[in-house]
Write an enzyme that holds these catalytic residues in place. Structure first.
Site, short mmCIF file in Angstrom:
data_model
loop_
_atom_site.label_atom_id
_atom_site.label_comp_id
_atom_site.label_asym_id
_atom_site.label_seq_id
_atom_site.Cartn_x
_atom_site.Cartn_y
_atom_site.Cartn_z
N GLY A 19 0.79 -1.23 0.00
CA GLY A 19 0.00 0.00 0.00
C GLY A 19 0.82 1.28 0.00
O GLY A 19 0.27 2.37 -0.16
N GLY A 20 2.13 1.15 0.21
CA GLY A 20 2.96 2.37 0.27
C GLY A 20 2.58 3.26 1.44
O GLY A 20 2.58 4.48 1.36
N GLU A 174 6.15 1.82 19.59
CA GLU A 174 6.20 0.83 18.50
C GLU A 174 6.59 -0.56 19.03
O GLU A 174 7.03 -1.43 18.27
CB GLU A 174 7.15 1.31 17.41
N HIS A 250 12.74 1.88 12.71
CA HIS A 250 12.71 1.22 14.03
C HIS A 250 14.16 0.86 14.37
O HIS A 250 14.96 0.56 13.47
CB HIS A 250 11.91 -0.09 13.98
N ASP A 252 15.24 -1.87 15.38
CA ASP A 252 15.60 -3.24 14.96
C ASP A 252 16.01 -3.31 13.49
O ASP A 252 16.27 -4.40 12.97
CB ASP A 252 14.51 -4.27 15.32
N CYS A 371 11.28 -8.43 12.47
CA CYS A 371 9.97 -7.77 12.54
C CYS A 371 8.86 -8.79 12.70
O CYS A 371 7.82 -8.50 13.28
CB CYS A 371 9.69 -7.00 11.26
N1 LIG Z 1 8.72 -3.82 11.78
C1 LIG Z 1 8.48 -3.67 10.39
C2 LIG Z 1 7.26 -2.89 10.17
C3 LIG Z 1 6.99 -2.61 8.73
C4 LIG Z 1 5.73 -1.82 8.53
N2 LIG Z 1 5.42 -1.71 7.12
C5 LIG Z 1 4.23 -1.29 6.72
O1 LIG Z 1 3.33 -1.02 7.48
C6 LIG Z 1 4.04 -1.14 5.22
C7 LIG Z 1 2.62 -1.35 4.77
C8 LIG Z 1 2.40 -0.94 3.35
O2 LIG Z 1 3.05 0.00 2.86
O3 LIG Z 1 1.51 -1.55 2.72
C9 LIG Z 1 5.85 -0.44 9.17
O4 LIG Z 1 6.37 0.47 8.51
O5 LIG Z 1 5.45 -0.29 10.33
#
Ligand SMILES: NCCC[C@H](NC(=O)CCC(=O)O)C(=O)O
EC number: 3.5.3.23
Length: 448
Positions: A19-20, A174, A250, A252, A371
Site C-alpha cells: 500500500g505504500g 512501537e 525502528h 531493529d 519484525c
Molecule cells: N517492523 C516492520 C514494520 C513494517 C511496517 N510496514 C508497513 O506497514 C508497510 C505497509 C504498506 O506499505 O503496505 C511499518 O512500517 O510499520
C-alpha cells in the site's frame, strides 16, 4: 528451573498488499502499488517458523487481524452494509480503504513490549500493546492485538496485560522493535534496553529532520513503569536521528541483541560509548558479561544495512552457548554485507553461523525476520501456562499450511481491495483459524 526465549511469529493475513503506507520506511515506499502474493507471504513465514522448530527452538504463532477493518471505516463516517462501506470508501477515499486493508499486524515485533517475570516487580510476565500511532493503518491494530495476546497468555497468575499508551504522538510506542533485553540466562534478572527516536517533552534531545521518529522517550519510560522494572534493570538510549533520516524507522533495522550480546551498526546510536558502559555496568551487577559487536560503516554503510536488513535478523542462542543469526535472502544478495557475514562467522566470536531465509513478500514492505517475531522469555511453569494451541508443532504446521492454501489468494492489487468478497474470504479464514489455534472469539466480527 529451565527458561526459554519463545519466538511468536506473526502469521501473514489474507490481505497482505503493498500500500505504500509507511513514510520513512524505504521498502514500503518503493514497492507501493506492486501486486502482492498473500499466499506466498504466509507460506514463507510458516517455513521460517517450521525451520526454527526443527532446530529445537520453542516457536509460537500469533494470529493476523480482520481486514478490511470495516469498523475503522465506519468510525470515519462510511455507512451502510459492510459491502457499502467498502464500496463507498473505494470511491471516495481509496487511501483509507488501503489503510484499513493492511496486513501490517504480521510484524509482531511491533505488537507489544514484553518484560519477563525475572525483571518485573510482581514476578509476572508483563505485556503492553503498542499504540503504533505514527501511522493510521497500524494504530488500528492494538485493540485486537490485546484480545489475541489475552487469549494466548490468559493465566493472570503469570501474565499481566496493559492497554496501549494514550493515542497521541507524544506517547508514540512501537513495541519490541525498539526494545531488547540482555541477560545471562533467560530466567535470570536482566537489563532491558529501550531505544527512542525523540523526546516529546524535552527539547534538548535532537530529532530527525526528514522522517518521523516513531518512538518517544516518554513512551518507553511509561512502559518501563507499567512493567514494574527497576532503575538498575533498565537503560534508555537515543537512536541516531541521522539514521532515522536514512530509513531506519525502528531500532531493529540497525541493531539486535540477545543474551549478553548487542550486534549493532557503528552509527546506530547517540552517545554510544556512554550507553555501552551503562549496559556493561548494569549487566555486570546482575552477574552478566555484556559484549557488543559494532559493524563499521566503512564495511557496511547505513544504506546497505537498510537495503539488506542485516540487523533485522534473529540472534538465537544454541544449546552449546554459541549464537546463530537468521538473516533474509537480501543479505546474501548484497556483496558487502555477505562478505562481512563470512568474516564474522570465521572470526571465532559468539556468532558462529548464519542461516538465510526467503521472506521477500514481507521484506518488500520493510519487514524482515526480526519484525516478524515477538520474543517472550518464559520459564517452564509460564510456558506450561501458555495456550497450547499457539505453540508450533509438526501437525500444526501442516494444518496451517493447508489452511493458507485453501483460503489465500496468490495475487492482490489495489483494485482487488474494493471487492467485498475479500472481506468474506478473510472472515471465513479467520473464523477457522481461531478454532485451529483455540483462541475463542477475538475478532470484531465474532464479538459484535
Ligand atoms: N517492523 C516492520 C514494520 C513494517 C511496517 N510496514 C508497513 O506497514 C508497510 C505497509 C504498506 O506499505 O503496505 C511499518 O512500517 O510499520
Amino acid at each position: 528451573m529451565k527458561s526459554f526465549e519463545v519466538n511468536f511469529d506473526g502469521l501473514v493475513g489474507p490481505t497482505h498488499n503493498y500500500g505504500g503506507l509507511s513514510f520513512g520506511n524505504v521498502a514500503s515506499q518503493s514497492n507501493s502499488q506492486q501486486a502482492s502474493n498473500p499466499k506466498e507471504a504466509a507460506l514463507q513465514g510458516l517455513e521460517k517458523m517450521k525451520a526454527l522448530m526443527d532446530m529445537g527452538f520453542v516457536q509460537g504463532v500469533l494470529a493476523p487481524q480482520e481486514r478490511p477493518d470495516v469498523a475503522a471505516l465506519r468510525s470515519l463516517g462510511f455507512a451502510g452494509t459492510d459491502a457499502q462501506v467498502i464500496e463507498r470508501a473505494a470511491k471516495e477515499a481509496m487511501p483509507l480503504l488501503v489503510a484499513s486493508c493492511s496486513a501490517s499486524s504480521m510484524w509482531v515485533a511491533n505488537a507489544a513490549t514484553v518484560s519477563p517475570s525475572a525483571d518485573t516487580a510482581d514476578g509476572r510476565v508483563h505485556f503492553t500493546a503498542a499504540n503504533l500511532n505514527c501511522k493510521f493503518h497500524r494504530s488500528i491494530e492494538h485493540p485486537t492485538t490485546s484480545r489475541v495476546l489475552g487469549a494466548m497468555f490468559a493465566d493472570q497468575q503469570h501474565f499481566a496485560h496493559h492497554a496501549a499508551l494514550p493515542a497521541v504522538a507524544q506517547f508514540g510506542d512501537e513495541g519490541a522493535a525498539n526494545h531488547t533485553r540482555f541477560c545471562r540466562e533467560y530466567g535470570e534478572a536482566g537489563v532491558e534496553f529501550f531505544v527512542f527516536g525523540r523526546s516529546a517533552f524535552d527539547s534538548r534531545y535532537p530529532a530527525p529532520q526528514k522522517y518521523p521518529a516513531r518512538q518517544t522517550l516518554e513512551a518507553s519510560q511509561a512502559v518501563a513503569r507499567l512493567h514494574g522494572l527497576s532503575e538498575e534493570g533498565v537503560v534508555f538510549a537515543q537512536q541516531n536521528p541521522s539514521v532515522i533520516d536514512q530509513g531506519v524507522f525502528h531500532n531493529d533495522v540497525i541493531a539486535v541483541g540477545n543474551g549478553e550480546l548487542l550486534f549493532h551498526h557503528q552509527d546506530a546510536f547517540l552517545n554510544t560509548e556512554q550507553m555501552l558502559a551503562e549496559l556493561h555496568g548494569k549487566l555486570a551487577a546482575r552477574g552478566g558479561n555484556f559484549q557488543s559487536i559494532s559493524v563499521p560503516r566503512d564495511q557496511v554503510a547505513v544504506e546497505d544495512a537498510v537495503r539488506s536488513y542485516l540487523f533485522n535478523s534473529q540472534l538465537l542462542s544454541r544449546a552449546d552457548g554459541s549464537m546463530l543469526l537468521i538473516v533474509p535472502e537480501e543479505c546474501r544478495a548484497n556483496p558487502r554485507v555477505w562478505q562481512y557475514l563470512q568474516g564474522l562467522t570465521a572470526a571465532g566470536g559468539p556468532i558462529r553461523e548464519v542461516k538465510v531465509f526467503d521472506l521477500k513478500q514481507s521484506m518488500q514492505n520493510g519487514g524482515g525476520p526480526a519484525c516478524l517475531r515477538l520474543r517472550v522469555a518464559l520459564n517452564e511453569t509460564e510456558l506450561a501456562a501458555v495456550n497450547p494451541g499457539v505453540i508450533m508443532t509438526a501437525p500444526l504446521y501442516d494444518t496451517l499450511t493447508r489452511w493458507v492454501n485453501k483460503h489465500y489468494r496468490d495475487a492482490l492489487r489495489e483494485s482487488d481491495l474494493a471487492d467485498p468478497q475479500l472481506l468474506l474470504e478473510c472472515r471465513t479464514a479467520l473464523d477457522e483459524l481461531t478454532q485451529i489455534l483455540k483462541l475463542g472469539a477475538v475478532y470484531p466480527f465474532q464479538i459484535n
